[in-house]
Design a protein around this motif. Sequence first.
Motif, short mmCIF file in Angstrom:
data_model
loop_
_atom_site.label_atom_id
_atom_site.label_comp_id
_atom_site.label_asym_id
_atom_site.label_seq_id
_atom_site.Cartn_x
_atom_site.Cartn_y
_atom_site.Cartn_z
N ALA A 73 29.10 24.41 35.54
CA ALA A 73 29.74 23.09 35.44
C ALA A 73 30.99 23.04 36.30
CB ALA A 73 30.11 22.81 33.99
N THR A 74 31.21 21.93 36.96
CA THR A 74 32.39 21.76 37.80
C THR A 74 33.55 21.20 36.98
OG1 THR A 74 31.74 19.50 38.41
CG2 THR A 74 30.92 21.29 39.79
N ASN A 75 34.76 21.27 37.54
CA ASN A 75 35.93 20.73 36.83
C ASN A 75 35.79 19.24 36.53
OD1 ASN A 75 37.30 23.19 36.67
ND2 ASN A 75 38.21 22.94 38.70
N PRO A 76 35.30 18.41 37.48
CA PRO A 76 35.11 16.99 37.14
C PRO A 76 34.17 16.79 35.96
CG PRO A 76 35.06 17.27 39.51
CD PRO A 76 35.07 18.65 38.91
N GLU A 77 33.11 17.61 35.86
CA GLU A 77 32.19 17.49 34.73
C GLU A 77 32.87 17.83 33.42
OE1 GLU A 77 27.82 18.46 36.70
OE2 GLU A 77 29.12 20.13 36.12
N GLN A 106 23.85 26.70 38.83
CA GLN A 106 25.18 26.24 39.20
C GLN A 106 26.00 25.94 37.96
OE1 GLN A 106 25.25 22.64 41.51
NE2 GLN A 106 27.28 23.06 42.34
N LYS A 155 31.97 22.71 27.34
CA LYS A 155 31.55 22.72 28.74
C LYS A 155 32.09 23.94 29.47
CE LYS A 155 29.05 19.98 31.42
NZ LYS A 155 27.69 19.56 31.04
N GLN A 184 22.80 32.14 41.18
CA GLN A 184 22.58 30.88 41.89
C GLN A 184 21.54 31.08 43.00
OE1 GLN A 184 26.03 28.72 43.18
NE2 GLN A 184 27.27 29.46 41.49
N ARG A 242 29.95 27.03 31.11
CA ARG A 242 30.16 27.44 32.50
C ARG A 242 30.32 28.95 32.59
NH1 ARG A 242 34.89 25.22 36.48
NH2 ARG A 242 36.27 26.21 34.97
#
Length: 434
Positions: free
Chosen positions: A67-71, A65, A125, A138, A129
């Motif tokens: 990295a997400t935007n919040p991360e 998975q 980050k 995934q 990603r």
Amino acid sequence: MYPNLYYAFKDLFGLEIPLLKLFQTFGFFVAIAFLAAAYVLTQELKRREKLGWLKGVQEKVLEGQPATNPEIIVNAIVGFILGFKILGLFFQWDTAMQDFQGYIMSGQGSWPAGILLAAAFGGYKIYKRQQTIKNTQQKEKIVTVMPHQRVPDFTVMAAIAGLIGAKIFHNLENWNDFIANPVEALLSFSGLTFYGGLIVAAIVIINYARKKKINIRQLIDSAAPALMLAYGIGRMGCHFSGDGDWGIYNSAYATDSVGKVVKVAPAQFSAEVERNSAFFLNQYPSLDKIPHAAFEKPASLGFMPDWFFAYGYPHNVVREGVQMAGCDGQYCKVLPIAVYPTPLYEIIACIGLFLVLWAIRKRITVPGVIFGIYLVMNGVERFFIEKIRVNTKYNIFGFHPTQAEIISALMVIGGLALIWYCRKNNNSTATAVS
């Protein structure tokens, strides 16, 4: 006393390392307390897992998975703080080293360094990603997570919730000080109430454990020795930094101009109080309101140092007291009348109680009883130490207990009730309900 590790290394080893001024003595011992508690908790959870008293829980994990935007945002924020404060420290070294705590809590720092490191952390980050999306696929995987593997989660939650709870309870206990300066009361490093931190952290962790289907009684039994050890080590931070969490004045002793404890007669005590009236009247409405009790070292304990019975906390981190002779710098205060070093007493008591809990943990197999014993031990220890500590007193139907006395009494009652309930309702250690 050692306000930060710079003073400790200078006094103990004769080494002057300015960089060590960054590390506060109190914070250092708090960190050690968390690490020691995490280690002890992990070992005890593993033991109970081997006995089959604690089970793992299967969870789905998504591998590959990105990295997400919040991360990414959190990474950038961490980078900004490090750049703004830590790198900014090197641009304002002389000013920051004079009052490091004030620098950390102020708006001082380097904006260019903060922005640069925020871009670097966030950009890295984003790069990772893109590489993850490009090179991995995934897929879901089922893994079994054992309770001891969640100790890092427990530790982080205990640190955050404990700090919030400790601040809330301290400010409730010192409401007038909070109203007078709420910003300083909330942001200062001093002013933490252990029981407030324990209560809030316990609520958060137990709620988390229920969601993760961890047997609560086995968990709290595992945590009991760790909590006692952490409290004892944390009190080392209070004592060695001189954070103001000490006892009432021992009127059998005073301190000289360089911080050495000296015995005094009752008449000399009154003279010392009068001589330092400006200091005392800044804290108490009148000189006859100063909390004190005389206790001179018994002849049978002549081998023990005077500072075990009374201590002036020279160079204390809260800068409380009168100016020391021949001392220049930020931390040059000593208490004019020696106080009972209650943190030292709690260090000895709690380390001893930890050893007791560690010794009996294998003999008591009824889930919940070990934690009940911990509550009783901790409550009794704190209740009696409060008799010689300085704390805000409440007026409840003619009684004048402190906040800690109320909570410690409830802990003793709750601990005894828990022991009775667990023993009465125990069927077997393996089938105990949570």
